[in-house]
Structures are given as C-alpha cells and as structure tokens.
Motif scaffolding. Structure first.
Motif, PDB file in Angstrom:
ATOM      1  N   LEU A  98      12.826   3.542  36.778  1.00  0.00           N
ATOM      2  CA  LEU A  98      13.755   4.539  37.318  1.00  0.00           C
ATOM      3  C   LEU A  98      14.523   3.971  38.518  1.00  0.00           C
ATOM      4  CD1 LEU A  98      14.808   7.468  37.293  1.00  0.00           C
ATOM      5  CD2 LEU A  98      12.854   8.125  38.670  1.00  0.00           C
ATOM      6  N   LEU A 114      20.273  10.714  37.467  1.00  0.00           N
ATOM      7  CA  LEU A 114      18.953  10.149  37.771  1.00  0.00           C
ATOM      8  C   LEU A 114      18.587  10.362  39.237  1.00  0.00           C
ATOM      9  CD1 LEU A 114      18.972   6.750  35.828  1.00  0.00           C
ATOM     10  CD2 LEU A 114      17.726   8.840  35.240  1.00  0.00           C
ATOM     11  N   LEU A 117      17.544  13.894  39.735  1.00  0.00           N
ATOM     12  CA  LEU A 117      16.175  14.084  39.227  1.00  0.00           C
ATOM     13  C   LEU A 117      15.150  13.575  40.241  1.00  0.00           C
ATOM     14  CD1 LEU A 117      14.242  14.796  36.875  1.00  0.00           C
ATOM     15  CD2 LEU A 117      14.623  12.502  35.984  1.00  0.00           C
ATOM     16  N   TYR A 119      15.445  13.275  43.500  1.00  0.00           N
ATOM     17  CA  TYR A 119      15.316  14.131  44.682  1.00  0.00           C
ATOM     18  C   TYR A 119      14.615  15.446  44.352  1.00  0.00           C
ATOM     19  CZ  TYR A 119      17.987  10.752  47.275  1.00  0.00           C
ATOM     20  OH  TYR A 119      18.372   9.597  47.887  1.00  0.00           O
ATOM     21  N   ILE A 120      14.880  15.980  43.144  1.00  0.00           N
ATOM     22  CA  ILE A 120      14.204  17.231  42.764  1.00  0.00           C
ATOM     23  C   ILE A 120      12.688  17.031  42.727  1.00  0.00           C
ATOM     24  CG2 ILE A 120      13.844  18.849  40.843  1.00  0.00           C
ATOM     25  CD1 ILE A 120      16.825  18.696  40.313  1.00  0.00           C
ATOM     26  N   LEU A 121      12.267  15.831  42.276  1.00  0.00           N
ATOM     27  CA  LEU A 121      10.835  15.537  42.228  1.00  0.00           C
ATOM     28  C   LEU A 121      10.205  15.693  43.604  1.00  0.00           C
ATOM     29  CD1 LEU A 121      10.742  12.294  40.064  1.00  0.00           C
ATOM     30  CD2 LEU A 121       9.910  14.541  39.427  1.00  0.00           C
ATOM     31  N   ILE A 123      11.323  17.657  46.121  1.00  0.00           N
ATOM     32  CA  ILE A 123      11.477  18.929  46.843  1.00  0.00           C
ATOM     33  C   ILE A 123      10.865  20.130  46.127  1.00  0.00           C
ATOM     34  CG2 ILE A 123      13.525  18.207  48.129  1.00  0.00           C
ATOM     35  CD1 ILE A 123      15.118  20.002  46.167  1.00  0.00           C
ATOM     36  N   VAL A 124      10.183  19.920  45.014  1.00  0.00           N
ATOM     37  CA  VAL A 124       9.479  21.058  44.413  1.00  0.00           C
ATOM     38  C   VAL A 124       8.087  21.116  45.039  1.00  0.00           C
ATOM     39  CG1 VAL A 124       8.548  22.031  42.304  1.00  0.00           C
ATOM     40  CG2 VAL A 124      10.775  20.962  42.283  1.00  0.00           C
ATOM     41  N   PRO A 125       7.750  22.244  45.683  1.00  0.00           N
ATOM     42  CA  PRO A 125       6.437  22.322  46.329  1.00  0.00           C
ATOM     43  C   PRO A 125       5.308  22.064  45.328  1.00  0.00           C
ATOM     44  CG  PRO A 125       7.797  24.169  47.005  1.00  0.00           C
ATOM     45  CD  PRO A 125       8.544  23.463  45.930  1.00  0.00           C
ATOM     46  N   VAL A 128       3.831  24.817  43.135  1.00  0.00           N
ATOM     47  CA  VAL A 128       4.645  25.223  41.987  1.00  0.00           C
ATOM     48  C   VAL A 128       4.417  24.262  40.819  1.00  0.00           C
ATOM     49  CG1 VAL A 128       6.999  25.617  41.173  1.00  0.00           C
ATOM     50  CG2 VAL A 128       6.361  26.306  43.480  1.00  0.00           C
ATOM     51  N   ILE A 129       4.364  22.949  41.119  1.00  0.00           N
ATOM     52  CA  ILE A 129       4.088  21.970  40.060  1.00  0.00           C
ATOM     53  C   ILE A 129       2.712  22.235  39.462  1.00  0.00           C
ATOM     54  CG2 ILE A 129       3.809  19.517  39.537  1.00  0.00           C
ATOM     55  CD1 ILE A 129       5.668  18.873  41.804  1.00  0.00           C
ATOM     56  N   PRO A 155       4.458  12.667  38.753  1.00  0.00           N
ATOM     57  CA  PRO A 155       5.876  12.822  39.118  1.00  0.00           C
ATOM     58  C   PRO A 155       6.238  12.457  40.560  1.00  0.00           C
ATOM     59  CG  PRO A 155       5.246  14.613  37.711  1.00  0.00           C
ATOM     60  CD  PRO A 155       3.985  13.841  37.989  1.00  0.00           C
ATOM     61  N   ILE A 158       6.038   8.770  41.089  1.00  0.00           N
ATOM     62  CA  ILE A 158       7.157   8.069  40.446  1.00  0.00           C
ATOM     63  C   ILE A 158       8.373   8.092  41.367  1.00  0.00           C
ATOM     64  CG2 ILE A 158       8.835   8.223  38.554  1.00  0.00           C
ATOM     65  CD1 ILE A 158       6.564   9.131  36.738  1.00  0.00           C
ATOM     66  N   LEU A 163      12.170   5.179  44.810  1.00  0.00           N
ATOM     67  CA  LEU A 163      12.992   5.015  46.013  1.00  0.00           C
ATOM     68  C   LEU A 163      12.733   3.670  46.687  1.00  0.00           C
ATOM     69  CD1 LEU A 163      12.955   8.623  47.500  1.00  0.00           C
ATOM     70  CD2 LEU A 163      14.841   7.416  46.401  1.00  0.00           C
TER      71      LEU A 163
ATOM     72  N   PHE B  25      15.682   1.686  30.468  1.00  0.00           N
ATOM     73  CA  PHE B  25      15.195   1.872  31.842  1.00  0.00           C
ATOM     74  C   PHE B  25      15.452   3.285  32.336  1.00  0.00           C
ATOM     75  CE2 PHE B  25      15.638  -2.863  32.395  1.00  0.00           C
ATOM     76  CZ  PHE B  25      14.272  -3.059  32.438  1.00  0.00           C
ATOM     77  N   PRO B  29      11.528   6.768  31.916  1.00  0.00           N
ATOM     78  CA  PRO B  29      11.027   7.682  32.960  1.00  0.00           C
ATOM     79  C   PRO B  29      11.574   9.096  32.821  1.00  0.00           C
ATOM     80  CG  PRO B  29      12.420   5.966  33.918  1.00  0.00           C
ATOM     81  CD  PRO B  29      12.269   5.638  32.478  1.00  0.00           C
ATOM     82  N   LEU B  33       9.236  12.374  32.636  1.00  0.00           N
ATOM     83  CA  LEU B  33       9.384  13.464  33.603  1.00  0.00           C
ATOM     84  C   LEU B  33       9.830  14.746  32.927  1.00  0.00           C
ATOM     85  CD1 LEU B  33      10.964  11.375  36.473  1.00  0.00           C
ATOM     86  CD2 LEU B  33       8.690  12.414  36.463  1.00  0.00           C
ATOM     87  N   PHE B  37       7.182  17.299  33.953  1.00  0.00           N
ATOM     88  CA  PHE B  37       7.722  17.915  35.168  1.00  0.00           C
ATOM     89  C   PHE B  37       8.729  19.010  34.829  1.00  0.00           C
ATOM     90  CE2 PHE B  37      10.836  18.021  38.651  1.00  0.00           C
ATOM     91  CZ  PHE B  37      10.002  18.330  39.697  1.00  0.00           C
ATOM     92  N   VAL B 229      10.065  22.321  53.007  1.00  0.00           N
ATOM     93  CA  VAL B 229       9.778  22.524  51.587  1.00  0.00           C
ATOM     94  C   VAL B 229       8.272  22.553  51.296  1.00  0.00           C
ATOM     95  CG1 VAL B 229       9.969  21.455  49.318  1.00  0.00           C
ATOM     96  CG2 VAL B 229      12.000  21.788  50.700  1.00  0.00           C
ATOM     97  N   LEU B 274      10.863  28.614  44.619  1.00  0.00           N
ATOM     98  CA  LEU B 274      11.906  27.654  44.241  1.00  0.00           C
ATOM     99  C   LEU B 274      13.280  28.129  44.696  1.00  0.00           C
ATOM    100  CD1 LEU B 274      10.900  26.479  40.654  1.00  0.00           C
ATOM    101  CD2 LEU B 274      10.715  25.241  42.814  1.00  0.00           C
TER     102      LEU B 274
END
Lengths: 282, 296
Positions: A98, A114, A117, A119-121, A123-125, A128-129, A155, A158, A163, B25, B29, B33, B37, B229, B274
């Motif tokens: 990634l 991408l 995606l 950043y969303i990974l 910021i989801v508490p 909730v996941i 997640p 990853i 990053l 690539f 992923p 996800l 996810f 958050v 959310l």
C-alpha cells in the motif's frame, strides 16, 4: 535565539521563558514516566493477600515466579506473541504494498483514493472497528478463533506501515530505476534488486511497530477473543474485576523490557532507512 | 551520468511491460481492507437500521434505534462523550504545545533523545499504564504522599473515580501522539522567517502569534484529530479511572454488544460516533485550508 544584540532586560525575559519551557518539558517527561516507574516498582510490592495495594507494603521477588507459574497468564502471553507475529507479518506485506502504491501508482486518482483509505483506517475509533468485526463475523457465520482475531487487528497496523514505507518511497531516486532499465533489467527485477533493498529498513521498522501495536491491542481484541484465544491485554483487563495481582505487574514489566528492545531495533532500522539508499542486491 | 543520454521518464514507463504489478500493489491491500475493514463498517451501518432481536438482528428499515440512541440516558452519554473528548483534546494540546516547542526550538542536540523519551511510554502496555494511574491516584497512593510531602495538599486525596481522574488519564494516554505532529510543523518553520519578523520590529510574543501559531495550524489540526478521535471511542480509561459514574460512549456501545445483546442499538450508537468523527474531520479541514497537505 538569534545572535542579534538584545538589551539585558530582554535577555532576562528570554532566559525566563526558556527556563519555563525546559521545566515544562521535564514535568511532561515525569508525567509520562511516572506510571511506568510505578508499574515496575509495584511488581516488587508484597501487597495484601495476593492483591495489589496502593500503599507499598514491602519488597518481594515472589511475583515474577508467580507470574511464570500462572498458566492462564502464560498461555495468554503465548497467544499474544503468536497473534501479534502473524498480524505484523500481514501488516508488513500489505502495508509495504500500500505504501509503495501510495507513491508510485501511475494513476493520480487511484493514489488519491488509496491515501483516503489509509487516513480513514487511522480515524475510525477502535471500539467501532471491534463491534463491526464482531457483527461481521456473527452475520457471515465465521467462527471466532485466532485467524479472525489476527485479521481483525491488521487494518490500523497496515496504515502505520504504509505511512512509514510511503515516507521512504518518496525519497527514492528514479534515476536508479532508469539506469537499471537501460542496463536491461525487467520491471520485476528492478523491483526486487533496486527498490526493495532501498525500502527494506522502512519495511522492517513498520513491521516492528506493527508488532508492538498488535501485541498491545486491547479494544479490538476484547471483542474478538474466545475462551481458547485470549491475549495478554484482554486477560489482564478481565482479571481487573477481581482486583489485579502484583504478578500482573511483573508480567507487564517483562513485556515492557521486551517491547523496548523491539523498539530499539525498529529505531535502528529507521535510522538506517534515513541514510541515502544504497542500490544493489542487499 | 552526463555523457549518457537520459531516457524520457514517460517513455521508460510506457516501455515497461509489467503494468499489472502496479495494479497488484494497489489491489491486494485494498481487497484485504475491503473485507476486514470496509465490509464490517458497512454491516454496522446497515444493521443500525434493522430490528433488534436478542443476540440477532432482523434486517429492515427503521429509525427506532436512532430514536433510542438520541434520547434519555443514551443521548446524555453521547453528549457527555463529545464534551469529554473535546475538553480532553484541548487540554492535551495545551500540555503538548510547549513540549513540542521546546523540542523543536530549544532542545539543541538533545532533540532526538527528547523525542524518543516522549515516545517510549506510548509503546509500553497501555492497559498497565492506566492501571498504574489507579495506584498513583488512589487514596493513600503515591500522588497523595508526594503532594503532602511538598505541602501542596494536606490530608487524603480523593481523585480516583472522578471526572478529573478520567481527564488526567486521557491527557496522559494521548499526550505523545499530540506532541509529534506539533513538533513536525514547528520544526519545519524556517528560522529565517522568525528572524525576519524580529528584524521588522515584532516582539517575541508578536512573532509567536503572527508567525509561529498560524504556520502551526496543520500540526494543531492533526494533533486534535489524533487525540479527539480515539477519545470519542475510549472505553478503558473511563472504566478504570472514572468508576461506575459517567459512562462514556465506548463502554455504552460495548455493553450493548456484550451484555444487552442489542446489536441494532449498538450499531446505531457506533454510527453516531462515526458521524461525530466526520464532523470533527470537516471542522479541522477548514482549519488547514490553504495548506497543501496535512502531515500525518
């Protein structure tokens, strides 16, 4: 701050501000380390009838062998090591892929999606996941076990790995790849022999960070553990309602030393990754 | 390099036959996800509109769960959670900013060491650190002894199981991840800008307000995002340090799933969290308007 001449009065004020900042920093460090110092100190606390106490009741070394002999505790450590290993390995592979795509995918729109995606990974508490995965597994009829737990905690790891790898991939010199292509290398050979060795320190740093994250994961794991697959943080969290035993602190101290060692290794890898990349088979 | 004609980059790309590697690539992923996810999150959204049976959900479309989640006890819990997250995040920022400023500007050759010191605690067991705060804050505990010895407080200290304890725990737990983005932006401000401000006659405080603070905006936004958050979903700190009073959203959602087995209501509450996160992100995006990228 600068070399310019300032009046003595101004200098006094500057020095006072600097001293204030230094004091604030020292207090922050004290604040951050106080609980760690306490957890190590209280792993030697005698306690009362096998329970941890707020007052230090006397020194003992008994809790270390007690932690070792606690079978449930030992099994949870084993589970944690196993779960974190596989989760970190998956996060390493997926995160590297990634992170590379975030920088090098030919389409700008794909790169945009991408990074969204990624950043969303982050910021989801976690709670909730956790509940979402529990619901997901319940509805799809997948029985909970080690594999579902491993997949569930990947997640966020990853995203972190991606990053770190992305930061390194941004600094890659495209001339090296062009030179390889000129000399007759195929894309896959270039990936393997030119790009991968340059990314390797970042990949390892990401993998080790993921390992530490996954080992410590409590919230997502709390929803996905079963009586047979119980990780260390979840086991400790569950034991709290009976009042924690000092052996918990002994186990935590050992795990902390282990984590710090791992982090030292990760820092070393990252330090290496910041040096100008050496191309060629590593 | 100078005597070899450099191939055009676009041509080199076109000549490369293995374009599928690039797609691979991105796809592998994303696929992973999507399953572990995105799909679960979609399930939560869909089930939040369903009818709840004990331990199961009947699919359908009803707003009943949201009505319940936005009334009485649940509404109070939701509002309390938002209030806690915003306050604790602001406190965290207030504590973190001078620390980041010190590391970026004043620590000199110790800056790497200073950063490492800030980050090490973040990687020790989160749960054990929070448990240790129970020992620190308890009546007859370490903090009481220290404060009494320093004559800053006299008599027993009743902090455990209060709001204050929850705030201390929240600020504590998220301080390192607030410091890092602030450090990054402060570190990136060129010293020449500050010198120019001084040369044009601004005082140190004027320079801080007119140059440093506006340029630090992306870092402030990231710090708030990374602290507020997880605070919105925090379930461990309130339980261990806040006692049974003042339940927050994280625990409330957990108990819907683990105890009441009301998955539909739990899902609706998760969706509300959310939505709160999305509003926060939108607000912070405004704060960073004019900056190209937000450092992560």
């Amino acid at each position: 701050m600068t070399a310019r001449a300032v009046s003595t009065k101004g200098q006094g004020a500057v020095r006072a501000t600097d001293a204030g900042l230094a004091l604030w920093f020292a207090l922050a460090i004290l604040f951050l380390f106080a609980p760690i110092a306490v957890s190590i100190l209280y792993s030697f606390n005698a306690g009362i009838v096998g329970k941890q106490t707020a007052q230090f009741t006397g020194w003992t070394l008994d809790w270390y062998p007690a932690a070792w002999n606690d079978l449930a505790l030992r099994r949870s450590v084993q589970t944690s090591l196993y779960v974190a290993f596989w989760a970190a390995l998956i996060a390493l592979a997926m995160g590297t892929s990634l992170g590379y795509a975030l920088v090098r995918h030919p389409s700008a729109r794909v790169r945009w999606w991408l990074s969204g995606l990624t950043y969303i990974l982050l910021i989801v508490p976690e709670v909730v996941i956790g509940v979402s995965l529990l619901l997901f597994y319940a509805v799809t009829g997948v029985p909970l076990g080690a594999a579902t737990l491993i997949a569930g905690i990947t997640p966020a790891a990853i995203a972190v790995t991606a990053l770190i790898v992305r930061a390194r991939a941004l600094t890659l010199d495209p001339r090296l790849e062009e030179a390889a292509a000129d000399l007759g290398s195929t894309r896959l050979k270039t990936l393997w022999f030119i790009i991968l060795p340059q990314l390797l320190p970042a990949i390892l740093a990401g993998g080790l960070m993921s390992y530490a994250f996954c080992f410590d994961n409590l919230v997502v794991a709390a929803f996905l553990t079963t009586p047979t697959v119980n990780t260390l943080p979840v086991y400790l969290y569950g034991s709290l309602q009976y009042g924690p035993a000092p052996s918990v602190y002994a186990a935590a101290t050992v795990v902390f030393l282990f984590t710090v060692t791992l982090l030292g290794l990760a820092a070393l890898c990252f330090q290496l990754s910041r040096k100008p990349g050496r191309a060629g088979a590593g | 390099m100078t005597f070899v004609k450099q191939p055009d980059r676009a041509n080199a790309r076109l000549a490369a036959p293995v374009r599928w590697a690039d797609h691979g690539f991105a796809a592998i992923p994303t696929l992973w996800l999507a399953v572990f996810f995105l799909a679960p999150l979609c399930f939560t959204v869909v089930y939040s509109f369903g009818n709840s049976l004990f331990g199961a959900v009947e699919l359908g479309f009803t707003l009943k769960n949201y009505q319940t989640a936005l009334s009485g006890f649940y509404l109070t819990t939701f509002l309390r959670t938002v209030q806690f997250a915003v306050t604790a995040s602001a406190l965290c920022l207030a504590v973190a900013f001078p620390v980041a400023y010190f590391i970026a500007r004043k620590a000199g050759r110790f800056r790497t060491l200073a950063l490492v010191l800030i980050l090490v605690p973040y990687f020790s067991s989160f749960l054990v650190r929070v448990m240790s705060w129970q020992i620190l804050l308890a009546r007859g505990g370490v903090l009481e002894t220290v404060l009494n010895a320093l004559h800053l407080h006299s008599g027993p200290l009743d902090l455990l199981d209060t709001k204050t304890a929850v705030f201390i725990g929240m600020v504590y737990a998220y301080l390192p991840i607030a410091i890092v983005p602030l450090f990054v932006v402060l570190d990136r401000i060129p010293p020449a800008l500050l010198e120019a401000s001084r040369d044009l006659g601004a005082s140190r405080w004027q320079t801080f307000y007119a140059v440093t603070l506006p340029l630090a905006r992306p870092g402030i936004a990231t710090a708030v995002l990374l602290t507020a958050v997880p605070m919105l979903g925090e379930m461990v700190i309130p339980r261990l340090l806040g006692g049974s009073r003042g339940v927050l959203m994280g625990q409330a959602i957990q108990s819907q799933y683990m105890q009441s087995q009301n998955y539909a209501l739990g899902s609706a509450m998760a969706v509300l969290v959310l939505i709160a996160v999305a509003i926060l992100v939108a607000a912070l995006a405004r704060l960073t308007k004019g900056f190209a990228t937000v450092p992560a």
